[in-house]
Design a protein around this motif. Structure first.
Motif, mmCIF file in Angstrom:
data_model
loop_
_atom_site.group_PDB
_atom_site.id
_atom_site.type_symbol
_atom_site.label_atom_id
_atom_site.label_comp_id
_atom_site.label_asym_id
_atom_site.label_seq_id
_atom_site.Cartn_x
_atom_site.Cartn_y
_atom_site.Cartn_z
ATOM 1 N N GLY A 1 32.073 -10.106 -0.082
ATOM 2 C CA GLY A 1 31.252 -11.053 0.650
ATOM 3 C C GLY A 1 30.065 -10.399 1.339
ATOM 4 N N GLU A 2 30.303 -9.287 2.020
ATOM 5 C CA GLU A 2 29.222 -8.590 2.710
ATOM 6 C C GLU A 2 28.246 -7.989 1.705
ATOM 7 N N CYS A 3 28.763 -7.513 0.586
ATOM 8 C CA CYS A 3 27.908 -6.973 -0.471
ATOM 9 C C CYS A 3 26.968 -8.053 -0.999
ATOM 10 N N GLU A 4 27.498 -9.212 -1.304
ATOM 11 C CA GLU A 4 26.659 -10.301 -1.816
ATOM 12 C C GLU A 4 25.617 -10.746 -0.793
ATOM 13 N N ARG A 5 25.991 -10.744 0.485
ATOM 14 C CA ARG A 5 25.034 -11.115 1.531
ATOM 15 C C ARG A 5 23.860 -10.141 1.551
ATOM 16 N N LEU A 6 24.144 -8.869 1.416
ATOM 17 C CA LEU A 6 23.096 -7.852 1.435
ATOM 18 C C LEU A 6 22.222 -7.928 0.188
ATOM 19 N N ILE A 7 22.825 -8.199 -0.968
ATOM 20 C CA ILE A 7 22.038 -8.353 -2.199
ATOM 21 C C ILE A 7 21.095 -9.545 -2.074
ATOM 22 N N ALA A 8 21.604 -10.662 -1.543
ATOM 23 C CA ALA A 8 20.765 -11.851 -1.373
ATOM 24 C C ALA A 8 19.616 -11.569 -0.403
ATOM 25 N N ALA A 9 19.906 -10.832 0.676
ATOM 26 C CA ALA A 9 18.852 -10.493 1.639
ATOM 27 C C ALA A 9 17.796 -9.613 0.984
ATOM 28 N N ALA A 10 18.244 -8.646 0.183
ATOM 29 C CA ALA A 10 17.312 -7.749 -0.504
ATOM 30 C C ALA A 10 16.459 -8.517 -1.508
ATOM 31 N N ASP A 11 17.064 -9.456 -2.207
ATOM 32 C CA ASP A 11 16.338 -10.268 -3.187
ATOM 33 C C ASP A 11 15.218 -11.056 -2.502
ATOM 34 N N LYS A 12 15.521 -11.620 -1.354
ATOM 35 C CA LYS A 12 14.511 -12.382 -0.612
ATOM 36 C C LYS A 12 13.394 -11.467 -0.118
ATOM 37 N N LEU A 13 13.769 -10.290 0.364
ATOM 38 C CA LEU A 13 12.779 -9.353 0.900
ATOM 39 C C LEU A 13 11.850 -8.824 -0.187
ATOM 40 N N ILE A 14 12.422 -8.457 -1.325
ATOM 41 C CA ILE A 14 11.588 -7.887 -2.382
ATOM 42 C C ILE A 14 10.671 -8.954 -2.974
ATOM 43 N N GLY A 15 11.062 -10.215 -2.842
ATOM 44 C CA GLY A 15 10.214 -11.303 -3.310
ATOM 45 C C GLY A 15 8.930 -11.463 -2.511
ATOM 46 N N LEU A 16 8.871 -10.815 -1.343
ATOM 47 C CA LEU A 16 7.669 -10.881 -0.515
ATOM 48 C C LEU A 16 6.563 -9.977 -1.035
ATOM 49 N N GLY A 17 6.897 -9.120 -1.998
ATOM 50 C CA GLY A 17 5.880 -8.292 -2.639
ATOM 51 C C GLY A 17 5.597 -6.993 -1.913
#
Length: 346
Positions: free
Chosen positions: A206-222
């Protein structure tokens, strides 16, 4: 600069393939870095006066050194990096300079130490890697560069992960994220994924998936103009590779294969060592899905890549996945390819 001098004197002659620091000693080092404020760097007056122009020239060589290490493997690059770091240490020890130049020199030593450490890590010289990284963290601290320090701790976390020291890997990654302060979105994504890897290794899905989702959102900012120079490698291919590696550790083969396939599709052809790494991981995902022939074929493709960019870590990973394959004609054919990199003359 005692830590850098110690690394230069002892790192490469130390051929041990294991880490010197573990447990509380290792994580305590990271926690000290997280909490201590950098002192004002002072110049020494044993040599000539060094100005910004000299540091400009030294810094201009960093992209080339990063490229050489990444493209051709740590085994081939570690001597060159040690020599470059030695030159910077000589300047720091025997020259005079302003406090501003001192910060830049320490930051340069930190980056050279980081890359030298990764070169040794890649070559299987784990004690040497740790010496360089400890010295690099000290240099980053002297430069007041917490982003660089966090990036080095991130590498140390990966080394702990490779050794199965998952608790230490998690604490190092946490210290990097919590101690870095304000960073660009891409830097934050990079640090989040390192912690995600440690969480995955510990089975914390669960914590791993939360961090992956956060990273995905952050990297989408360019990209940002404030991104540190070393983060150029962290693109969408690297994001998918790290996410796939997390899912592989969790045993979620289909998720892992999807992300690793995306990583390989986006990965530049010049990143030979990374391609070998991610092909090996995808082979492990295919093995877990029951596709033994596909897994063996992917591993066979890794052999020529390892020959182009020698990497002890990639050879070890390749052999680990090979040993997980059931006996079959596909595995026997793979073994014929493996002879070229595992035989005494290969």
């Amino acid at each position: 600069m005692f830590a850098v001098e110690d690394a230069l004197r002892h790192a490469l002659p130390d051929r041990r393939g294991f880490m010197r620091l573990t447990g509380c000693t290792l994580t305590g080092f990271a926690e000290v870095w997280m909490n201590v404020e950098p002192a004002e760097a002072s110049a020494t007056f044993y040599g000539g006066r060094i100005g910004d122009d000299f540091v400009d020239q030294m810094e201009a060589g960093l992209p080339r050194l990063r490229l050489l290490e990444a493209a051709y493997g740590g085994q081939r690059a570690c001597r060159l990096l040690d020599a470059e770091l030695g030159m910077v240490n000589e300047v720091l020890s025997k020259s005079s300079y302003t406090s501003g130049v001192a910060r830049r020199l320490h930051a340069l030593a930190a980056e050279l130490g980081r890359v030298a450490g990764f070169a040794c890590f890649d070559a299987g010289l784990h004690s040497a890697a740790q010496r360089y990284w400890v010295a690099a963290v000290h240099a980053a601290h002297a430069a007041g560069d917490r982003v660089q320090g966090a990036n080095i701790l991130k590498s140390m976390s990966l080394q702990c992960h490779d050794f199965g020291c998952f608790g230490e890997a998690l604490r190092m990654a946490q210290c990097a994220r919590e101690g870095v302060g304000q960073v660009t979105p891409r830097t934050a994504a990079m640090l989040a994924l390192r912690e995600a890897r440690a969480r995955a290794a510990m089975g914390e899905a669960g914590e791993c998936e939360r961090l992956i989702a956060a990273a995905d959102k952050l990297i989408g900012l360019g990209f940002s103009e404030d991104d540190p120079a070393f983060i150029g490698y962290f693109d969408e291919a690297e994001f998918h590779a790290q996410a796939g590696s997390c899912y592989l550790d969790l045993g979620w083969g289909r998720h892992a294969d999807d992300h690793l396939t995306s990583a390989l599709e986006r990965l530049p052809r010049t990143k030979v060592r990374d391609r070998a790494t991610y092909l090996t991981r995808r082979a492990d995902a295919q093995r877990g899905l029951g596709n033994v022939e596909e897994a063996a074929a992917l591993l066979a493709g890794v052999v020529s890549l390892v020959q182009q960019a020698p990497s002890r870590r990639n050879v070890d990973r390749l052999l680990t996945v090979r040993n997980r394959l059931p006996a079959s004609a596909a595995r026997r054919e793979l073994d014929e390819h493996l002879n070229s990199i595992t035989s005494p003359t290969g």
